[in-house]
Design a protein around this motif. Structure first.
Motif, mmCIF file in Angstrom:
data_model
loop_
_atom_site.group_PDB
_atom_site.id
_atom_site.type_symbol
_atom_site.label_atom_id
_atom_site.label_comp_id
_atom_site.label_asym_id
_atom_site.label_seq_id
_atom_site.Cartn_x
_atom_site.Cartn_y
_atom_site.Cartn_z
ATOM 1 N N VAL A 259 0.845 -1.197 0.000
ATOM 2 C CA VAL A 259 0.000 0.000 0.000
ATOM 3 C C VAL A 259 0.879 1.244 0.000
ATOM 4 N N PRO A 260 0.611 2.198 -0.900
ATOM 5 C CA PRO A 260 1.455 3.395 -0.942
ATOM 6 C C PRO A 260 1.187 4.328 0.235
ATOM 7 N N ASP A 261 1.442 3.845 1.421
ATOM 8 C CA ASP A 261 1.243 4.631 2.624
ATOM 9 C C ASP A 261 2.109 4.016 3.724
ATOM 10 N N PRO A 262 3.176 4.720 4.117
ATOM 11 C CA PRO A 262 4.106 4.116 5.089
ATOM 12 C C PRO A 262 3.482 3.889 6.461
ATOM 13 N N ARG A 263 2.342 4.490 6.737
ATOM 14 C CA ARG A 263 1.747 4.295 8.053
ATOM 15 C C ARG A 263 0.796 3.102 8.108
ATOM 16 N N ALA B 159 6.793 2.601 0.137
ATOM 17 C CA ALA B 159 6.163 2.834 1.432
ATOM 18 C C ALA B 159 6.381 1.656 2.356
ATOM 19 N N VAL C 289 10.859 8.237 4.635
ATOM 20 C CA VAL C 289 9.699 7.724 3.905
ATOM 21 C C VAL C 289 8.400 8.352 4.412
ATOM 22 N N ASP C 290 8.286 8.538 5.722
ATOM 23 C CA ASP C 290 7.041 9.105 6.244
ATOM 24 C C ASP C 290 6.850 10.557 5.790
ATOM 25 N N PHE D 232 5.694 10.892 2.125
ATOM 26 C CA PHE D 232 4.288 10.644 1.852
ATOM 27 C C PHE D 232 3.367 11.640 2.561
#
Lengths: 441, 386
Positions: free
Chosen positions: A291-295, B244, B264-265, B268
């Motif tokens: 998923v293109p979301d690091p969280r 990500a 990385v955070d 994004f």
């Protein structure tokens, strides 16, 4: 048990009463495995019926697939490479001859048509291919490429065709002035637009799109997808959209069908399929996508091994050899944890994934302190003894016939309708985990 | 602050073709810390693969490294000599001159490639020789690079195959590459890359050709191995999902230049460069339904004749007249936990260069077909800013 033999049928939207634009019924395609000289001669030295067998091997690329597509909708077909999705598309259009089954387009069976009538019908059914490089003749000018299908179907006169081509080029977002350019002068995204214009030229109702954007960069991919959406609205097009990328499928589809090893395993409306997936394979696919979301903390269900060969697909559910939720045979009384351990142990033995150093070590590694009780425990214990004696094949065989073969997953082909949580459509999942819901249905 | 493991400074790699000079990589700088997983991201034509092969000096003709310096563990792998003003010095054949500290090709081969820095390519079939067994190739590689005897190398090779999750490793050792699936072949290449326990692995789109479930397996494997061996990675990819998931820090390239560098955070959630922002907005999401995609206008221009000024200005929604004149370097625009760099003059870090005062460029009506093409298909800005 005839219910369970039926394949997933595709009537998921509540559009009953309406005639589908396209109805695929029990479509099957087997290819002869013809690679090599004397390929019709099978040599099996271990076979009890004699070592030599005459006859072809068949690649069962598409097996008993049924679904419907209604006018104006986009059905997304997703699956990994080799699952048969492109073969399915080609079989629907009869670019390859089906082995069995029917394809009804506006009520007429394409699979049973003679070639003349089929040719006429092809005007309404067009296809776009993945590779925008090789699907355009490099020695033809763009204008001629777009005009060719119209000419083949005897549409308009020369001037009319040229006028329509200019109009179409503009519609798909190209400069009509480029009518006289050759394909090499265009970028990948622009070439895919030429393909779109060509498909649209004969004014079709239905377009099969086989991975139309997977060769494109993401920013270009978005441009082409948007154009495809606009054209669909403008010309009331119906798409069968094939892709391996679930993000693209989620963006473009109204309903989604998931394919594994030649069969549909799940079919539902988009929101239902992505928010409430009911087949373990669909769930594994969804968990696998980064998923293109690091969280977003991914919890990936590990899908073991590779896709089996379509020459000898597994009996019952074709996904069972990799399924993390293989059902325990009814004859054993096991807790979920005990069964999970046995399943893990069985597969590790089959793949020879560890070294047999000693019975206690193996027991501790897979079962902790205690073995499961009853027959199951005795079988495991015997298998461990065989492993210590380095009899891997015997151990594999023993575990297979005790735990894998008696499972319902290996004995019956699943096909169930499950309750829908999102939207009003119907939801089909080919997984025996739903056998009880089905009975109450 | 520890010293970087790898430090790339102002690297320039050009391709001298009949049609002209392609500025594939034009002055990029980045660092990799020990044990870190650094992403090198961009679309096709951004120059990310050329950049990664330049580090190992594997650029093929007609490509040439024409400027910059690469340092690894404090040692100069190569450096192009510059005069007092920083311009590369050329000899009489107009070829840039390497400094004396640069390693020779022979030293690169003997000491660096494979042993210290390994590389994994996208297509595992092309990286393996089809006429030798998988095990034999791995064994040979270990034999040469680790100075082991034949049988010790074979044992090490089988151990490595098991380590990367090849089932029945002793039996598969004598199989040929075509008998392996794509995912298994990629595992073999990872085994080969890890065989000498290098400090850095350059992975050039190693999962792009793989199916998503197999890609997932490989990403998990890399995460495990990285933890175990502490290897640093430069991960070249175009897939923001992969970025990500696995990267610690990210370098975004556009048309041969570095446009943004960040954790990385931050990349994004606190995106600085308009290109990165546009890229993130143009991708469909697997985890939620996006009704309308926001594509980037136009197509990437040719690196043979890049736009003047900022190379992204022809497609940039924030472009102003000043952007056509000034080619910004990638500098720190926000000093957080780790510095966040971006190459965009709209930030104060660039001083007053006339961005605010200059008129905006109207990218939708300018420059011909490429933009009409998206003016039709795309919806820039507008009301759909989800």
């Amino acid at each position: 048990m005839s219910d369970a033999k039926q394949s997933v049928t595709g009537d998921t939207t509540d559009r009953t009463g309406e005639q589908p634009l396209l109805e695929v019924d029990g479509l099957t395609k087997h290819f002869p495995n013809d690679e090599g000289f004397l390929s019709w001669l099978q040599f099996r030295p271990d076979d009890s019926d004699g070592p030599v067998e005459i006859g072809r091997e068949w690649v069962r690329a598409v097996e008993d697939v049924s679904f419907k597509i209604y006018e104006g909708e986009t059905l997304g077909l997703v699956g990994e490479s080799g699952c048969g999705k492109s073969t399915l598309a080609r079989t629907i259009l009869r670019l390859v001859e089906p082995t069995d089954g029917s394809v009804y387009f506006k009520g007429n069976d394409l699979a049973a048509m003679d070639s003349g009538t089929l040719r006429q019908q092809r005007r309404d059914v067009q296809m776009i291919f993945q590779d925008p490089q090789s699907s355009l003749d490099p020695r033809m000018k763009v204008g001629k490429i777009v005009e060719e299908p119209m000419q083949a179907h005897g549409m308009y006169d020369e001037e009319g065709r040229a006028a329509r081509t200019h109009e179409l080029l503009e519609k798909v977002g190209l400069d009509p002035q480029h009518y006289n350019r050759y394909p090499h002068a265009f970028s990948g995204g622009q070439r895919q637009r030429i393909n779109l214009a060509r498909a649209l030229s004969v004014n079709p109702d239905f377009i099969v799109c086989d991975e139309p954007v997977s060769a494109l960069d993401v920013s270009i991919q978005a441009q082409v997808l948007n154009t495809m959406n606009e054209l669909q609205d403008e010309f009331n097009l119906t798409y069968l959209f094939i892709a391996h990328d679930l993000s693209v499928i989620r963006h473009i589809s109204d309903r989604v069908a998931v394919m594994y090893l030649g069969q549909l395993v799940e079919l539902a409306e988009k929101a239902e399929l992505f928010e409430n997936p009911q087949h373990p394979y669909t769930r594994a696919l969804l968990e696998s996508i980064p998923v293109p979301d690091p969280r977003v903390e991914g919890t990936r269900g590990v899908l073991e091994g590779d896709v089996p060969s379509p020459i000898q697909p597994p009996s019952g559910c074709r996904f069972r050899t990799r399924c993390p939720e293989l059902i325990a045979p009814e004859k054993y009384d096991l807790t979920d944890e005990e069964w999970a351990n046995i399943r893990q142990f069985t597969r590790s033995v089959k793949r020879h994934r560890f070294e047999a150093t000693g019975a206690n070590v193996i027991r501790a590694e897979f079962f902790g302190s205690t073995l499961p009780g009853g027959d199951a425990g005795r079988t495991v214990s015997r298998a461990i003894d065989l492993l210590v004696e380095d009899e891997w094949d015997e151990a594999t065989e023993l575990l297979n016939e005790s735990f894998t073969e008696p499972s319902i997953c290996a004995r019956e082909e699943p096909s169930y309708e499950v309750p829908t949580e999102h939207g009003g459509g119907r939801h089909f999942a080919a997984c025996h985990l739903h056998r009880e819901e089905e009975q109450t249905h | 602050m520890t010293d970087p493991l790898l430090s790339v400074e102002n690297l320039q790699t050009y391709f001298f073709t009949e049609d002209g000079v392609v500025q594939a990589v034009d002055g990029i700088s980045f660092d990799v810390m020990p044990g870190e997983l650094v992403g090198l991201v961009g679309e096709s034509g951004a120059g990310k693969s050329v950049a990664s092969t330049s580090i190992l000096r594997l650029v093929e003709d007609p490509g040439r490294i024409v400027g910059g310096r690469v340092e690894f563990k404090g040692e100069t792998l190569f450096e192009i000599e510059t005069d007092d003003e920083g311009t590369p010095v050329e000899n009489e054949d107009a070829t840039p001159v390497e400094t004396d500290e640069s390693l020779s090709q022979q030293e690169m081969r003997r000491r660096i490639r494979g042993r210290e820095i390994a590389i994994i390519f996208q297509d595992p079939m092309e990286s393996l020789n089809p006429v030798y067994t998988v095990g034999g190739q791995l064994r040979e590689f270990i034999e040469i690079n680790r100075d082991l005897g034949k049988s010790a190398a074979k044992t090490a090779a089988i151990d490595m195959l098991r380590e990367v999750g090849i089932p029945e490793a002793p039996a598969r050792y004598s199989d040929y590459p075509h008998q392996f699936s794509g995912g298994m072949r990629q595992r073999v290449l990872i085994a080969m890359a890890l065989a000498c326990e290098p400090s850095l692995i350059i992975a050039d789109e190693p999962t792009t050709a793989l199916d998503v479930t197999v890609e997932g397996q490989i990403l998990d494997l890399v995460a495990d191995l990285q933890e175990k061996y502490g290897t640093a990675f430069v991960w070249v990819t175009h897939d923001m999902g992969v970025v990500a998931e696995i990267c610690d820090r990210v370098n975004v390239m556009y048309l041969g230049e570095m446009v943004e560098q960040a954790d990385v955070d931050d990349l994004f959630y606190d995106t600085k460069h308009p290109y990165t922002e546009a890229l993130l907005e143009s991708i469909p999401r697997p985890d939620r339904t996006v009704e309308e995609l926001n594509p980037i206008a136009g197509v990437m221009p040719e690196a043979i004749d890049p736009p003047r000024g900022c190379r992204f200005h022809t497609r940039c929604p924030d472009a102003r007249e000043a952007c056509t004149r000034i080619d910004p370097d990638c500098r720190v625009v926000e000093d957080g936990y780790s510095p966040h760099r971006a190459a965009c003059i709209k930030y104060d870090a660039f001083g007053n260069v006339g961005y605010d005062a200059s008129p905006p460029l109207d990218n939708e009506t300018r420059s011909g077909v490429d933009v009409t093409l998206t003016g039709d298909g795309g919806h820039q800005g507008g009301d759909d800013d989800e």
